[in-house]
Design a protein around this motif. Structure first.
Motif: not given
Length: 584
Positions: A331-332, A334, A351-352, A354-356, A358-359
């Protein structure tokens, strides 16, 4: 129905194929028009060459026919008739004057055509040949016999002594040695050759005039070997027809186009040949440019497809690779793209996302861990009261029977048992401690059943002693064997606990088997069905309880399987626990 899996084709190749399919109809029409144009030009060239050949040979026939008519008209010349018949009775002066007048008229015949080199008449009574060159040569009929024998009534060219003649004897069919005179015109080969050169239209084009039976030839080509080769080709190609023919041939690794026509009037064949590049040069040049255009079109398609590939496929391919990394748990990832188009927006949203993601994964993972721990404690809590009920029943019975010698060790083992399950420690314990706890339970049951049941427990391998297992893994299975398999046995009951290591699957297998009444096929099937798909929200104890806890801890591949194919003949419960290989 079997569904065939179509092979994957990259977008770049798809673009090339699609664009080629788009231009293919246009290319096909262009090729068809090109072939039509080429065929039309070939036809025009063929007709042109055949027309030229036909025109020249007809012109030659007309001219030779005119020369022969002049020759026949000359037969009626008065001076020629007198000299041939009455020369012996003529005076020398009359004979000389007649010969001079005859020579002048022969000169007029000679000058009437460029093709006539000289006009000659042989008068046997004089023993002389009078010609148009102011020459009087003595000759005999025997000297001219080969030429006289070849003379014909119809128009024909007679080869003789490197010359070419139109000959006429008088009378037409005389008796042997009764010729009155013999008139023959020598044709100029050089003039015919010059006329053939005037007829040539292309550079390196050559013309050849073949006589009757291809016995002689007048050619503009100085290459004797090529002339001989063409004579062989013309002989094999000519069928006596007066229609023009056009053929292609190769000589000295060079392609030529040949046009020939045979004239039956004078029994001659005219052949014109030219290098193929002269006649078809424009067509070949057009074909060359056509193929250059075709290759350029393909190259443009490939370049355009590659440009689309760089503009669309490469960012898309990078996005697909990133998705595959995410599928593998990375999940890293970018994405970055320096362009002001839709892909930049797509990369930003990726990218957004993936950030969501991961959370959300962290939140779900933590929630799942808490849920699993809570479910494990709930399942263990279901076991403790169950066993508590059974032990109090046993204590009650022993007190009633006043079996005090067994009551003391029973309460000791019972105390150790509850000390193990009530201590505030980890949910997992080493397999060696779990086995000691199971032995304490077996001692309790041995006191209860006395000598009716024999228990065999294998030694636990040293490398398996430290394997962590959920607490209360073995005891519920052993309890199930006593309760449903061995409780009603009057004697000779047997219980076996074995430890096996399956190296191929990296699993520890614990087999607990008894010789009780076992299960019917239907009951066994129902039990394995429940084990394969255990109920999620129904309270469970015993085998299903242990199976669910093993699945929660170790995941698929672990758990319990039931069978009746063991050595003891009763129910065999196999516990599968994944472990690392022994050499790791």
């Amino acid at each position: 129905m079997i569904r065939l899996k179509m092979p994957k084709i990259a977008i770049f190749y798809k673009l090339v194929i699609v664009l080629l399919l788009v231009i293919a109809p246009l290319y096909g029409i262009s090729m068809y028009l090109n072939q039509m144009g080429e065929s039309s030009v070939r036809s025009e060239i063929s007709n042109s060459m055949q027309s030229r050949v036909h025109f020249y040979i007809q012109s030659l026939v007309v001219e030779l026919d005119r020369i022969q008519r002049l020759q026949r008209e000359f037969i009626n010349d008065d001076d020629l008739q007198k000299l041939s018949v009455a020369s012996p009775i003529m005076s020398d002066l009359e004979r000389t004057e007649a010969m001079i007048r005859l020579q002048k008229r022969l000169l007029l015949v000679k000058n009437s055509s460029n093709y006539i080199a000289s006009a000659n008449v042989f008068v046997p009574s004089l023993g002389k040949v009078i010609n148009s060159l102011n020459m009087y040569t003595t000759a005999s009929q025997s000297e001219l016999a080969p030429l006289i024998d070849e003379s014909k009534l119809h128009l024909s060219l007679v080869p003789h002594a490197n010359g070419l003649y139109i000959a006429q004897q008088y009378p037409d069919r005389p008796e042997p040695d009764s010729i009155v005179f013999f008139l023959y015109l020598e044709l100029s080969k050089q003039a015919i050759q010059q006329e053939l050169k005037q007829f040539i239209a292309y550079n390196e084009e050559q013309a050849i005039l073949f006589g009757s039976g291809f016995e002689w030839a007048i050619t503009t080509d100085g290459n004797v070997e090529r002339t001989e080769a063409l004579q062989s080709i013309a002989e094999s190609s000519s069928d006596g027809s007066s229609k023009p023919e056009m053929k292609a041939f190769s000589y000295a690794n060079k392609r030529y186009i040949m046009t020939l026509e045979h004239s039956s009037v004078v029994d001659m064949t005219l052949l014109i040949y030219t290098p193929e590049k002269n006649a078809l040069g424009p067509i070949q040049q057009y074909n060359t440019w056509f193929w250059v255009l075709s290759l350029s079109s393909v190259l443009i398609v490939i370049v355009f497809s590659y440009w689309l590939y760089r503009m669309i496929h490469r960012p898309l391919k990078q996005l697909v690779r990133s998705f595959r990394k995410v599928e593998k748990g990375n999940l890293d990832v970018k994405l970055t793209l320096n362009s002001n188009d839709e892909f930049e927006y797509l990369y930003m949203q990726f990218n957004s996302m993936l950030s969501q993601l991961k959370i959300l994964i962290e939140e779900v993972y933590e929630e799942k861990i808490h849920s699993q721990k809570a479910e494990l404690k709930q399942l263990q809590a279901q076991i403790n009261p169950h066993f508590l009920y059974n032990t109090f029943f046993i204590l009650n019975r022993m007190v009633k029977l006043e079996d005090y010698p067994k009551l003391k060790p029973f309460t000791k083992h019972l105390g150790n048992y509850f000390k193990f399950i009530t201590r505030n420690a980890s949910d997992d314990v080493p397999l060696s401690e779990e086995l000691e706890f199971a032995r304490a339970y077996l001692e309790i049951q041995k006191i209860r059943f006395e000598d009716r049941i024999a228990v065999e427990v294998d030694e636990l391998p040293d490398d398996m002693a430290g394997v962590l297992v959920p607490r209360l893994t073995l005891q519920p299975i052993i309890e199930n064997s006593y309760k449903y398999g061995l409780e009603e046995v009057d004697g000779n009951g047997r219980l076996s606990i074995r430890f096996l290591y399956a190296a191929s699957a990296s699993q520890l297998v614990i087999e607990i088997e008894d010789n009780g009444k076992g299960l019917s096929d239907e009951e066994l099937w129902n039990l394995n069905r429940k084990l394969s798909d255990p109920p999620a929200h129904i309270e469970s104890t015993g085998i299903i309880n242990v199976h669910k806890r093993l699945r929660l801890k170790y995941g698929p591949g672990s758990g319990i399987k039931a069978s009746t194919d063991g050595k003891l003949g009763g129910l065999k419960i196999s516990l599968y626990i994944p472990v690392k290989e022994k050499d790791e």
